[in-house]
Design an enzyme around this catalytic site. Sequence first.
Site, short mmCIF file in Angstrom:
data_model
loop_
_atom_site.label_atom_id
_atom_site.label_comp_id
_atom_site.label_asym_id
_atom_site.label_seq_id
_atom_site.Cartn_x
_atom_site.Cartn_y
_atom_site.Cartn_z
N ASN A 1 0.88 -1.18 0.00
CA ASN A 1 0.00 0.00 0.00
C ASN A 1 0.91 1.22 0.00
O ASN A 1 1.53 1.53 1.01
CB ASN A 1 -0.88 -0.04 1.26
CG ASN A 1 -1.72 1.23 1.42
OD1 ASN A 1 -1.78 2.06 0.50
ND2 ASN A 1 -2.35 1.38 2.58
N LYS B 1 0.08 4.25 -0.19
CA LYS B 1 -0.53 5.43 0.44
C LYS B 1 -0.30 6.66 -0.47
O LYS B 1 -0.34 6.52 -1.68
CB LYS B 1 0.02 5.61 1.86
CG LYS B 1 -0.10 4.30 2.68
CD LYS B 1 0.20 4.46 4.13
CE LYS B 1 0.03 3.11 4.83
NZ LYS B 1 0.18 3.16 6.26
N HIS C 1 -9.32 1.35 5.44
CA HIS C 1 -8.00 1.53 6.09
C HIS C 1 -8.16 2.50 7.25
O HIS C 1 -8.94 3.46 7.17
CB HIS C 1 -6.99 2.06 5.06
CG HIS C 1 -5.59 1.98 5.58
ND1 HIS C 1 -5.09 2.88 6.49
CD2 HIS C 1 -4.60 1.08 5.34
CE1 HIS C 1 -3.84 2.53 6.78
NE2 HIS C 1 -3.52 1.45 6.10
N GLU D 1 -6.41 4.85 8.19
CA GLU D 1 -6.16 6.26 7.83
C GLU D 1 -7.40 6.88 7.19
O GLU D 1 -7.64 8.08 7.35
CB GLU D 1 -4.92 6.33 6.91
CG GLU D 1 -3.65 6.06 7.73
CD GLU D 1 -2.49 5.45 6.96
OE1 GLU D 1 -2.50 5.46 5.72
OE2 GLU D 1 -1.56 4.96 7.63
N GLU E 1 -4.92 -4.73 10.85
CA GLU E 1 -3.86 -3.74 10.99
C GLU E 1 -4.07 -2.98 12.31
O GLU E 1 -4.83 -2.00 12.34
CB GLU E 1 -3.90 -2.74 9.84
CG GLU E 1 -3.71 -3.36 8.48
CD GLU E 1 -3.15 -2.36 7.47
OE1 GLU E 1 -2.14 -2.68 6.85
OE2 GLU E 1 -3.71 -1.26 7.33
N GLY F 1 3.18 2.26 10.69
CA GLY F 1 4.15 3.33 10.49
C GLY F 1 4.93 3.69 11.73
O GLY F 1 5.60 4.73 11.77
N SER G 1 3.91 -2.24 10.22
CA SER G 1 5.38 -2.33 10.35
C SER G 1 5.93 -3.69 9.96
O SER G 1 6.87 -4.18 10.59
CB SER G 1 5.81 -1.92 11.77
OG SER G 1 5.46 -0.57 12.02
P1 13P Z 1 3.42 0.32 7.57
O1 13P Z 1 3.89 -0.99 6.94
O2 13P Z 1 4.14 1.51 7.07
O3 13P Z 1 3.36 0.20 9.05
O4 13P Z 1 1.89 0.52 7.07
C1 13P Z 1 0.99 -0.52 7.21
C2 13P Z 1 -0.25 -0.15 6.50
O5 13P Z 1 -0.98 0.74 6.91
C3 13P Z 1 -0.57 -0.88 5.25
O6 13P Z 1 -1.86 -0.59 4.82
#
Ligand code: 13P
Length: 243
Positions: free
Chosen positions: A10, A12, A94, A96, A164, A170, A204
């Site tokens: 992803n 983003k 997601h 976010e 997640e 992140g 992560s």
């Molecule tokens: P990270 O791998 O950067 O922690 O992000 C995970 C994520 O949100 C994938 O959708």
Amino acid sequence: MPRTVMIAGNWKMNGLSADLGFFDTIAPVARASAAEVLVCPPATLLAAAAGRCSGEAILIGGQDCHAEKSGAHTGDISAPMLRDAGASHVIVGHSERRIDHAESDADVRAKAEAVLAAGLIPIVCVGETRQEREAGQAEDVVRQQLSGSLPGVSQNSELVIAYEPVWAIGTGLTASVSDVASMHAFIRSALPEPLTTRILYGGSVKPDNAAALLSLADVDGALIGGASLKASDFTSIIEAAGR
Ligand code: 13P
């Protein structure tokens, strides 16, 4: 029937056309892998990425969609548009999006249903916050998100779940292998199609922890943010999938 491992990136809000060489770098590794490899670039790169990956073992997905097929929704993108641009999958719900855009479980369900209606596969994300985990509510929160966000399965359509934990995204913090194992088993027990639905872990995931996470019986793949931006990290994770 064994579930094929999925390694999904992803991106983003990252990536410019200058970054499309990423796909040429990962293509041989994806071709050699038994895992299904998916990359979800920003919508601006989706068609170019799909064109670049045509004939390769790399699937392309969207990161979100609107619940309607078309209409007066400035700035939004529908599931049929993502399909038209070359997507096979769409991430919905997601954290976010749930946080930045106040998306509710009902919004996520409507999006997941729109993805299925467009003939695409939704990847429905769930996961608790740090406060919820510390309060011992992680399973309750995830149960609620699943019951509110999953599309009706009368269509018997394929669906992917991504667990997640918000606090692991992140941050460099990963849920412990035993916490992931127990949450994935819990999620599987709550699914209408437990045997065939793939459950990805996200938060992560890196080359050095991927093998341990992917070795768990109920972890059917990974959804990777930061480490999917670097071809060498992403290919290491694809190689770690090895089943
Ligand atoms: P990270 O791998 O950067 O922690 O992000 C995970 C994520 O949100 C994938 O959708």
